[in-house]
Design an enzyme around this catalytic site. Sequence first.
Site, PDB file in Angstrom:
ATOM      1  N   ASP A  85       0.862  -1.174   0.000  1.00  0.00           N
ATOM      2  CA  ASP A  85       0.000   0.000   0.000  1.00  0.00           C
ATOM      3  C   ASP A  85       0.906   1.234   0.000  1.00  0.00           C
ATOM      4  O   ASP A  85       1.647   1.441   0.959  1.00  0.00           O
ATOM      5  CB  ASP A  85      -0.915  -0.003   1.224  1.00  0.00           C
ATOM      6  CG  ASP A  85      -2.024   1.034   1.089  1.00  0.00           C
ATOM      7  OD1 ASP A  85      -2.299   1.465  -0.044  1.00  0.00           O
ATOM      8  OD2 ASP A  85      -2.598   1.401   2.123  1.00  0.00           O
ATOM      9  N   SER A  92      -3.700  -6.827   6.382  1.00  0.00           N
ATOM     10  CA  SER A  92      -5.072  -6.639   6.884  1.00  0.00           C
ATOM     11  C   SER A  92      -5.548  -7.961   7.444  1.00  0.00           C
ATOM     12  O   SER A  92      -5.619  -8.949   6.705  1.00  0.00           O
ATOM     13  CB  SER A  92      -6.017  -6.226   5.757  1.00  0.00           C
ATOM     14  OG  SER A  92      -5.738  -4.927   5.349  1.00  0.00           O
ATOM     15  N   THR A  93      -5.889  -7.981   8.698  1.00  0.00           N
ATOM     16  CA  THR A  93      -6.362  -9.226   9.303  1.00  0.00           C
ATOM     17  C   THR A  93      -7.636  -9.679   8.604  1.00  0.00           C
ATOM     18  O   THR A  93      -8.351  -8.865   8.016  1.00  0.00           O
ATOM     19  CB  THR A  93      -6.702  -9.064  10.795  1.00  0.00           C
ATOM     20  OG1 THR A  93      -7.859  -8.221  10.915  1.00  0.00           O
ATOM     21  CG2 THR A  93      -5.540  -8.491  11.583  1.00  0.00           C
ATOM     22  N   HIS A 147      -5.239   0.934  10.882  1.00  0.00           N
ATOM     23  CA  HIS A 147      -6.662   1.252  10.812  1.00  0.00           C
ATOM     24  C   HIS A 147      -7.497   0.102  11.350  1.00  0.00           C
ATOM     25  O   HIS A 147      -7.217  -1.058  11.078  1.00  0.00           O
ATOM     26  CB  HIS A 147      -7.072   1.538   9.362  1.00  0.00           C
ATOM     27  CG  HIS A 147      -6.336   2.695   8.745  1.00  0.00           C
ATOM     28  ND1 HIS A 147      -6.378   2.981   7.412  1.00  0.00           N
ATOM     29  CD2 HIS A 147      -5.539   3.638   9.301  1.00  0.00           C
ATOM     30  CE1 HIS A 147      -5.635   4.054   7.160  1.00  0.00           C
ATOM     31  NE2 HIS A 147      -5.110   4.463   8.287  1.00  0.00           N
ATOM     32  N   ARG A 231     -19.187   0.223   7.029  1.00  0.00           N
ATOM     33  CA  ARG A 231     -17.957  -0.200   7.682  1.00  0.00           C
ATOM     34  C   ARG A 231     -17.320   1.065   8.236  1.00  0.00           C
ATOM     35  O   ARG A 231     -16.998   1.983   7.486  1.00  0.00           O
ATOM     36  CB  ARG A 231     -16.998  -0.865   6.682  1.00  0.00           C
ATOM     37  CG  ARG A 231     -15.620  -1.164   7.256  1.00  0.00           C
ATOM     38  CD  ARG A 231     -14.719  -1.823   6.224  1.00  0.00           C
ATOM     39  NE  ARG A 231     -14.517  -0.999   5.054  1.00  0.00           N
ATOM     40  CZ  ARG A 231     -13.333  -0.492   4.682  1.00  0.00           C
ATOM     41  NH1 ARG A 231     -12.257  -0.728   5.382  1.00  0.00           N
ATOM     42  NH2 ARG A 231     -13.230   0.249   3.594  1.00  0.00           N
ATOM     43  N   HIS A 233     -14.328   3.017   9.333  1.00  0.00           N
ATOM     44  CA  HIS A 233     -12.896   2.947   9.079  1.00  0.00           C
ATOM     45  C   HIS A 233     -12.223   3.913  10.045  1.00  0.00           C
ATOM     46  O   HIS A 233     -12.366   5.128   9.926  1.00  0.00           O
ATOM     47  CB  HIS A 233     -12.667   3.363   7.606  1.00  0.00           C
ATOM     48  CG  HIS A 233     -11.272   3.206   7.124  1.00  0.00           C
ATOM     49  ND1 HIS A 233     -10.590   4.234   6.525  1.00  0.00           N
ATOM     50  CD2 HIS A 233     -10.436   2.147   7.124  1.00  0.00           C
ATOM     51  CE1 HIS A 233      -9.387   3.805   6.158  1.00  0.00           C
ATOM     52  NE2 HIS A 233      -9.261   2.549   6.514  1.00  0.00           N
TER      53      HIS A 233
END
Lengths: 502, 63
Positions: A85, A92-93, A147, A231, A233
């Site tokens: 990224d 990201s889990t 995040h 969602r 964030h």
Amino acid sequence: MSVPKVCGVETEYGVSLRGAADPNPVLASSLLINAYADRGKVGWDFEDETPGRDARGGDSSSRGPDVETHLVNTVLTNGARYYVDHAHPEYSTPECVDAREVLIADKAGERILAESMLAVRSLLDDGQEIVVYKNNSDGKGNSYGTHENYLMDRNMAFASLVRHLIPWFVTRQLFTGAGKVGSENGASEVDFQISQRADFFEEEVGLETTLKRPIINTRDEPHADPQFYRRLHVIVGDANLCEVAGLLKVGTTAIVLTMIEDDFFTRDKNQQNITLANPVPAMTEISHDPTCTATIEMADGSRMTALEVQWEYFRLAQKYADEVGLDNCGGSDLGKLVLDRWEQTLSALEVEPSRLEGQLDWVTKLALLEAYRDRDNLEWNDPKLALLDLQYHDVRPNRSLYERLVNAGTIERILTEDEILAAISNPPKTTRAYFRGRCLSRWPESVVAANWDSVILDVGTDPLKRIPMMEPLKGTEAHVGTLLNEVASPAELVARLATLGK
Amino acid sequence: MSEQKRKTKPVPKAPQEQTVDAPPAERGEKLKGELDDLLDEIDEVLEENAEDFVKSYVQKGGE
């Protein structure tokens, strides 16, 4: 009405390519991920990526990020996404159902990065090494994020979310902060502060994540059925190494979010006004005060400490647990653990923050820095202290100062080694990540692409089959475990799913 | 801050005091010895030349 707090944590790791004439971080990140994933990489499907959509609706002057489709992007058998990224490796889990499960997945991510650093060695020239750090700042004004993501009810009023979350995000750094030597990004000078990230917030609400960072990020990209879900964030958090801090960060926030969805704040008649007068400067005022005694200005003109604001959230959360229950936050056992640890943490911060060494990252780091200052008579601007700060987050087990403290017995562990190791290659059983991860481990050659809400399978005949997964709590072991064990091929899986009508 | 605000705070549960066998002075010595050992151990894994090392750690902003 509150919905189960399905959650995940994305971490951008700091990355250094040592010993190279051109230490290109994008190249280093790509090498690292490819080295880990070289056994059958599965691509990411970008069809449903819309990071520029704004939860506030309508036009917005803020600019959302571009999706970078050309960079390395993989999906792992544990259901996680591991990719480049910007100029960082990001992990990201998978989607998890509660704070403990996501903590396991996050700690497994550290092991995956450590394994990647070993795997990439054979691809580098002599004298070169790629090293990653699980922190959020280089100390020179450049920040990279950790995040959190939480599933939210689409019908929840966004204005209510903003109102009740801003004081939450501004004050929860008391236990989520990972600690930092000095300040940056134009913030006032300070020897040591609670949070890695506080210096970087410039707006209350907005769509950006890299410029003029807002306390509340409005990205509206549910990765789930948009009729029912949002969602949230969350971009204000620090990367945690201490397990207690990691559990509290997600566990307490999940409770506060369900309280907002259930409109519990307005139902409580005794509620204090905890609206802040100036949330953006309050962020640094709190972070810059490791004694946790500074007061911030409230909208009604009074002054409160961050701890007093936190106690008010805690009082309401306890009441919420008694009256409504914590079924949507991982159940009553985990809920009780989170509430107990939250209360103990606030009590200790009030009396003597150093009691939380080994539980909170900032307290643990500060104790280490103070020990060095005592022994070597170091001033706060000594580069050795900045080095200790950085190396606390080094992910190599033999160089990580956090790991030294674990080995010395200073750090309180709440997870077992076995559950972390299992989560490196196995998905959580409780969300759609199970379906994604199991498809990948059983048929790596047939999974053409995957993303959060779909898996694309090559069943041997045209066309490719896209299996949508718009409901995060479907595709669990309970739903599809038997089916996945019974079918012999992806084609049979697709056929059986069709007869089930999904 | 007002008295009223203070009163609304729940009474924290007292943390369980741990019983310690050794007298405080002796325990303090032991802890200091352990801390010294830990710092010595960390000295051995710390990157060399702190100033240059920290200077060279520059990241691109992310997210």
